[in-house]
Design a protein around this motif. Sequence first.
Motif, mmCIF file in Angstrom:
data_model
loop_
_atom_site.group_PDB
_atom_site.id
_atom_site.type_symbol
_atom_site.label_atom_id
_atom_site.label_comp_id
_atom_site.label_asym_id
_atom_site.label_seq_id
_atom_site.Cartn_x
_atom_site.Cartn_y
_atom_site.Cartn_z
ATOM 1 N N THR A 2 0.829 -1.204 0.000
ATOM 2 C CA THR A 2 0.000 0.000 0.000
ATOM 3 C C THR A 2 0.858 1.246 0.000
ATOM 4 O O THR A 2 0.581 2.212 -0.708
ATOM 5 C CB THR A 2 -0.924 -0.001 1.232
ATOM 6 N N ILE A 3 1.928 1.233 0.813
ATOM 7 C CA ILE A 3 2.815 2.396 0.882
ATOM 8 C C ILE A 3 3.481 2.618 -0.462
ATOM 9 O O ILE A 3 3.598 3.746 -0.942
ATOM 10 C CB ILE A 3 3.875 2.191 1.988
ATOM 11 N N SER A 4 3.908 1.543 -1.109
ATOM 12 C CA SER A 4 4.571 1.659 -2.399
ATOM 13 C C SER A 4 3.623 2.263 -3.435
ATOM 14 O O SER A 4 4.016 3.130 -4.209
ATOM 15 C CB SER A 4 5.050 0.283 -2.856
ATOM 16 N N GLY A 9 1.758 6.801 -6.574
ATOM 17 C CA GLY A 9 0.665 7.701 -6.920
ATOM 18 C C GLY A 9 1.013 9.152 -6.641
ATOM 19 O O GLY A 9 0.653 10.049 -7.425
ATOM 20 N N LEU A 10 1.724 9.397 -5.535
ATOM 21 C CA LEU A 10 2.139 10.760 -5.196
ATOM 22 C C LEU A 10 3.092 11.304 -6.245
ATOM 23 O O LEU A 10 2.966 12.464 -6.678
ATOM 24 C CB LEU A 10 2.802 10.758 -3.818
ATOM 25 N N ARG A 11 4.026 10.482 -6.687
ATOM 26 C CA ARG A 11 4.980 10.939 -7.696
ATOM 27 C C ARG A 11 4.300 11.182 -9.044
ATOM 28 O O ARG A 11 4.651 12.135 -9.752
ATOM 29 C CB ARG A 11 6.105 9.907 -7.840
ATOM 30 N N ALA A 16 2.148 14.996 -13.019
ATOM 31 C CA ALA A 16 1.027 15.600 -13.737
ATOM 32 C C ALA A 16 0.970 17.102 -13.478
ATOM 33 O O ALA A 16 0.748 17.905 -14.403
ATOM 34 C CB ALA A 16 -0.281 14.935 -13.316
ATOM 35 N N GLY A 17 1.180 17.493 -12.224
ATOM 36 C CA GLY A 17 1.185 18.915 -11.888
ATOM 37 C C GLY A 17 2.301 19.665 -12.585
ATOM 38 O O GLY A 17 2.104 20.790 -13.072
ATOM 39 N N VAL A 18 3.474 19.050 -12.646
ATOM 40 C CA VAL A 18 4.611 19.676 -13.331
ATOM 41 C C VAL A 18 4.309 19.838 -14.818
ATOM 42 O O VAL A 18 4.645 20.865 -15.426
ATOM 43 C CB VAL A 18 5.888 18.834 -13.117
ATOM 44 N N LEU A 296 10.009 8.514 -10.988
ATOM 45 C CA LEU A 296 8.754 7.785 -11.227
ATOM 46 C C LEU A 296 8.912 6.269 -11.164
ATOM 47 O O LEU A 296 7.917 5.546 -11.230
ATOM 48 C CB LEU A 296 8.170 8.181 -12.580
ATOM 49 N N LYS A 297 10.147 5.795 -11.054
ATOM 50 C CA LYS A 297 10.407 4.354 -11.012
ATOM 51 C C LYS A 297 9.863 3.655 -12.251
ATOM 52 O O LYS A 297 9.254 2.582 -12.179
ATOM 53 C CB LYS A 297 9.797 3.728 -9.746
ATOM 54 N N VAL A 298 10.058 4.304 -13.403
ATOM 55 C CA VAL A 298 9.663 3.694 -14.675
ATOM 56 C C VAL A 298 10.895 3.608 -15.564
ATOM 57 O O VAL A 298 11.757 4.478 -15.516
ATOM 58 C CB VAL A 298 8.559 4.515 -15.377
#
Length: 379
Positions: A2-4, A9-11, A16-18, A296-298
């Motif tokens: 869940t934390i991951s 999701g936060l990143r 998206a905001g950036v 983003l860990k992608v």
Amino acid sequence: MTISRYAFGLRVAFAAGVMVMLVSALWAGLLRIGWALPFSPIALAALHGQLFVGGMLGTVIGLERAVAIGRPWAFAGPLLTLSGGLGLLLGLPTPLATLLISSGSFGLLIIFATLLKRQPAHFLITMALGGLAWFGGNLIWLSGKPLALASLWWIGFLTLTIFGERLELGRLRQLPVHAFWSFSLSVGLIWLGLLWSLFDYVNSSRIAGLGLLGSGLWLLAYDIGRRTIRRPGLPRFSATCMLSGSAWLAIGGLLMVVVGGVYGGFLYDAILHSVFVGFVSAMIFGHAPIIIPALLKVPLHFSNWSYLPLGLLHLSLVLRVFGDLLMVIELRRWGGMLNAVSIVVFLLITAGSVLVARRQRVAVANDETGVQYRESPGH
């Protein structure tokens, strides 16, 4: 798990905001340079620099440092700057939005103070001085003084941040003693110009310009990109971005030395965009393939197509600066439009690189699963 997911999701939300900040800043810049565009509130053109520096770049740099320090509280700074940028777009009173961005830049200073306690290194001190320049420029903006004065401090912020990062990347190299002295001299001249600008903006800009010129020449002479440009793939692309961007930093500094501090007009446009587009945007192109996977860990698959928007960026900036120097409005307008196009093309190529990398990863995983299945007992 869940934390991951929450962290991811936060990143993604930050990303998206950036992107909203970047697109809005580009749109505002095109309005400011004279293009008639749809869905454009009158006030948007006046927010170009604030959205680009405070809302977008400040948030990205704050995120990068927050991830590096690994503390939850460190994300408060980029959250505040992003909120301030979005507030400007949504019609929040300018003083309140400015206060949010200023508070976020102070959060970056707290991060640097924490990092300097661990490791008081030369490169960290330089980046911390860059963060202090950002905070100072935001206070100038908050006080209602001319935006040109705040922009000079924002130039100091981005130059010193990148300057320090490049020193960090090349810290394992054996640099001659005079290289460290010339590095420190350039940093000192930038800061001397910033402090003097509080009393004499016109002449202090020449001193800051000397520091920018020295920084650009230092990077061209000593940056690690001079070595990595010999390596194929992403290292060569990043080095090309860095070296070409450093040339624009030197050009912007030289223009500032010759012209001095100006509050607007063609020469003001040439100086600012030599640094913000030629230097900073080229650095973004070079660092994005490294920063995006880290934040983003992608995965990201580098493609030589990335040279296309880089070349367009520099050619369009040549067109724009010549338009400024010759006072030819159409050259300037088309140069600005192609500046924006080059950034959009880079974003599309980067997004495509992420998709390619994900498909390759899935294909490899499927192949490995198939091999394990065929090699398992009974098959």
